[in-house]
Design a protein around this motif. Structure first.
Motif, short mmCIF file in Angstrom:
data_model
loop_
_atom_site.label_atom_id
_atom_site.label_comp_id
_atom_site.label_asym_id
_atom_site.label_seq_id
_atom_site.Cartn_x
_atom_site.Cartn_y
_atom_site.Cartn_z
N GLY A 52 0.79 -1.21 0.00
CA GLY A 52 0.00 0.00 0.00
C GLY A 52 0.83 1.26 0.00
O GLY A 52 0.29 2.36 0.12
N THR A 62 2.33 6.97 0.51
CA THR A 62 1.08 6.23 0.58
C THR A 62 0.36 6.22 -0.77
O THR A 62 0.19 7.27 -1.40
CB THR A 62 0.14 6.86 1.64
OG1 THR A 62 0.79 6.85 2.91
CG2 THR A 62 -1.18 6.09 1.73
N LYS A 63 -0.05 5.03 -1.21
CA LYS A 63 -0.83 4.93 -2.44
C LYS A 63 -2.27 5.38 -2.18
O LYS A 63 -2.79 5.21 -1.07
CB LYS A 63 -0.84 3.50 -2.97
CG LYS A 63 0.50 3.04 -3.53
CD LYS A 63 0.38 1.66 -4.14
CE LYS A 63 1.71 1.22 -4.76
NZ LYS A 63 1.61 -0.12 -5.38
N CYS A 64 -2.90 5.93 -3.23
CA CYS A 64 -4.29 6.39 -3.10
C CYS A 64 -5.26 5.24 -3.36
O CYS A 64 -4.99 4.35 -4.18
CB CYS A 64 -4.56 7.53 -4.07
SG CYS A 64 -3.63 9.04 -3.70
N LYS A 65 -6.39 5.26 -2.69
CA LYS A 65 -7.40 4.21 -2.86
C LYS A 65 -8.19 4.42 -4.16
O LYS A 65 -8.04 5.44 -4.83
CB LYS A 65 -8.34 4.19 -1.67
CG LYS A 65 -9.14 5.48 -1.48
CD LYS A 65 -9.99 5.39 -0.23
CE LYS A 65 -10.79 6.69 -0.04
NZ LYS A 65 -11.61 6.63 1.20
N ARG A 66 -9.02 3.45 -4.51
CA ARG A 66 -9.84 3.50 -5.72
C ARG A 66 -10.69 4.77 -5.72
O ARG A 66 -11.23 5.18 -4.68
CB ARG A 66 -10.76 2.29 -5.82
CG ARG A 66 -10.03 0.99 -5.97
CD ARG A 66 -10.94 -0.22 -5.80
NE ARG A 66 -11.91 -0.33 -6.87
CZ ARG A 66 -13.22 -0.28 -6.71
NH1 ARG A 66 -13.74 -0.07 -5.50
NH2 ARG A 66 -14.04 -0.41 -7.74
N GLN A 78 -4.19 9.51 3.21
CA GLN A 78 -5.22 9.62 2.18
C GLN A 78 -5.73 11.05 2.03
O GLN A 78 -6.40 11.38 1.05
CB GLN A 78 -6.39 8.69 2.49
CG GLN A 78 -6.06 7.21 2.36
CD GLN A 78 -5.71 6.80 0.94
OE1 GLN A 78 -6.28 7.30 -0.04
NE2 GLN A 78 -4.74 5.90 0.81
N CYS A 81 -4.81 12.70 -1.17
CA CYS A 81 -5.40 12.14 -2.39
C CYS A 81 -6.71 12.88 -2.69
O CYS A 81 -7.46 13.21 -1.78
CB CYS A 81 -5.68 10.65 -2.24
SG CYS A 81 -4.20 9.66 -1.91
N HIS A 93 -8.48 1.10 -9.31
CA HIS A 93 -7.50 0.34 -8.54
C HIS A 93 -6.67 1.27 -7.65
O HIS A 93 -6.61 2.48 -7.88
CB HIS A 93 -6.57 -0.44 -9.47
CG HIS A 93 -5.79 0.44 -10.41
ND1 HIS A 93 -6.32 0.93 -11.59
CD2 HIS A 93 -4.53 0.96 -10.33
CE1 HIS A 93 -5.42 1.69 -12.21
NE2 HIS A 93 -4.33 1.72 -11.45
N ILE A 94 -6.02 0.69 -6.60
CA ILE A 94 -5.10 1.45 -5.76
C ILE A 94 -3.94 1.91 -6.63
O ILE A 94 -3.43 1.14 -7.46
CB ILE A 94 -4.61 0.58 -4.60
CG1 ILE A 94 -5.78 0.19 -3.69
CG2 ILE A 94 -3.55 1.31 -3.78
CD1 ILE A 94 -5.41 -0.79 -2.60
N THR A 121 -15.24 5.03 -9.34
CA THR A 121 -14.46 3.81 -9.18
C THR A 121 -14.66 2.79 -10.31
O THR A 121 -13.94 1.80 -10.37
CB THR A 121 -14.82 3.11 -7.86
OG1 THR A 121 -16.23 2.83 -7.83
CG2 THR A 121 -14.46 3.99 -6.67
#
Length: 339
Positions: A52, A62-66, A78, A81, A93-94, A121
Motif C-alpha cells: 500500500g 502512501t498509495k491512493c485508494k480507488r 489519504q 489524495c 485500482h489502488i 471507481t
C-alpha cells in the motif's frame, strides 16, 4: 660543502610533499566510500516500503485508494489524495497516479447506449442500442440491423446478431405480380389492393420527400436511415451542414437514403420498414398521403384525356382508390396534397 647542504634540503622538501599528498588522498577515499555506503543504505530503505506504499526520492509514500489520485508527489495519508469527478473520470485500482482515467462514452452516433453509468471507481458500460447489433467481444460501434424489405423476418435482430430474412417467392394477387415469402403465402397475409397499386407503379418519391418527413420526427428519420445502413459519417455531416434547421436535416437525410436506394421498390421499402420499426402511425399517414396524391393525379389525367369509360373513386380521406378498367403504369411526381 654548500652543494651538500643544498641536496639535503631538496630531499627534505620532497619527503614533506609526499607526506602531504598521502594525508590528502586518505580523507578523499574515505569520503567516497561513505557516499557509496549512504547510497546503498537509501536503496535498502526504498525496498522496505510496505504494501500500500511506494518509494519516491528515498522515502515511502502512501498509495491512493480507488476513485482517488495523489495531489502531491509523496502522499503521507489519504488526505493528500483527491477524488475523481464522478460521471467524467474514474480510477478502479489502488494507485500512485496523479490523473484519473476518462469515462467511456456510449456514443449514440455509433449505435451505442449506456447500460451502466460511469462512477468514480468504475468505467461506464455500453451496449448496442435498439435496432443495432455487434458480434465482436468488445464493441466500439454497432451496425444497423438489416431490414427485410420485401419479406418477413425469420429471426429477429439482437444486440449480438443481425436480422435473418425469409426466402422470398413471387405470387399473383388481384392480377398484380408482387413478392412475399413462403410464410405469408401459407397464411394468406397479403398487401391490400391499394397498397399493391402503389408498390406496382414504383411511385417516384423525389417531390414527396418534404411531406413524407413532415410525418416523422428527426429521431425517426435517423433510425430509418441507419436501419438501411446509411453511413455514420454521412449522417453526421448532413446534420452538421443543416444544424440550425431540423426540417432540412430530415429532408437531406431522407434524400441521402433515397439516392442510395433508388426509385425501384422505394415506396414499399419505406412503408414496410416504418412498420417493422414500430412507426406505424407515421407509416399510415404517409401511405394515406401517397394514395391521395395518386388518386388526385389520376382524376386530372382522366379528365384531360376524356376517358369516359374509366371510373375512379377516391374517398375524402384519400384512403381508397379504385380503377376498374386499367392498371396504372407510370410514376406520379407531383407534390403531395394534405388529407
Amino acid at each position: 660543502m654548500a652543494r651538500g647542504l643544498f641536496h639535503l634540503l631538496l630531499i627534505i622538501v620532497l619527503v614533506m610533499e609526499t607526506h602531504c599528498i598521502n594525508d590528502t588522498e586518505v580523507p578523499t577515499h574515505i569520503a567516497h566510500n561513505k557516499s557509496i555506503t549512504r547510497k546503498r543504505n537509501i536503496a535498502k530503505r526504498e525496498i522496505t516500503c510496505g504494501e500500500g506504499n511506494y518509494s519516491f526520492s528515498g522515502q515511502c509514500c502512501t498509495k491512493c485508494k480507488r476513485g482517488h489520485v495523489k495531489s502531491i508527489d509523496c502522499p503521507k495519508t489519504q488526505e493528500h489524495c483527491v477524488p475523481c469527478k464522478s460521471g467524467e473520470e474514474y480510477m478502479d485500482h489502488i494507485n500512485d497516479l496523479d490523473e484519473c482515467m476518462r469515462c467511456r462514452s456510449c456514443d449514440k452516433a455509433l449505435g451505442l447506449e449506456v447500460v451502466k453509468n460511469c462512477t468514480s471507481t468504475e468505467n461506464a458500460e455500453c451496449s448496442c442500442a435498439k435496432n443495432h447489433y455487434c458480434n465482436s467481444s468488445r464493441c466500439e460501434h454497432c451496425e444497423s440491423c438489416t431490414v427485410c424489405e420485401n419479406g418477413q423476418i425469420e429471426k429477429e435482430c439482437t444486440s449480438t446478431s443481425d436480422t435473418v430474412c425469409r426466402m422470398q417467392v413471387k405470387r399473383k394477387v388481384n392480377n398484380y405480380t408482387t413478392q412475399g415469402n413462403t410464410a405469408a403465402a401459407d397464411t394468406g397475409k397479403v398487401h391490400s389492393p391499394e397498397t399493391l397499386r402503389l408498390i406496382h407503379i414504383d411511385v417516384d418519391l423525389t417531390h414527396h420527400v418534404p411531406d413524407i418527413v413532415r410525418e416523422m420526427t428527426l429521431e425517426q428519420v435517423m433510425t430509418f436511415v441507419r436501419h438501411h445502413r446509411l453511413s455514420e459519417p454521412t449522417i453526421e455531416e448532413t446534420l452538421l451542414d443543416n444544424s440550425n434547421n431540423t426540417s432540412e436535416q430530415k429532408i437531406k437525410l431522407f434524400q441521402k437514403w433515397y439516392q442510395k436506394h433508388g426509385m425501384g421498390g422505394a415506396y414499399e421499402t419505406l412503408i414496410c420498414s416504418l412498420r417493422d420499426l414500430k412507426m406505424r402511425t407515421a407509416a399510415d399517414k404517409i401511405e394515406r398521403k401517397l394514395k391521395a396524391a395518386v388518386c388526385s393525379h389520376q382524376e386530372r389525367r382522366e379528365s384531360y384525356n376524356d376517358k369516359t369509360e374509366q371510373s375512379n373513386t377516391c374517398s375524402q380521406e384519400g384512403e381508397k382508390c379504385y380503377d376498374d378498367n386499367a392498371e396504372i403504369s407510370k410514376t406520379y411526381p407531383e407534390s403531395l396534397e394534405e388529407t
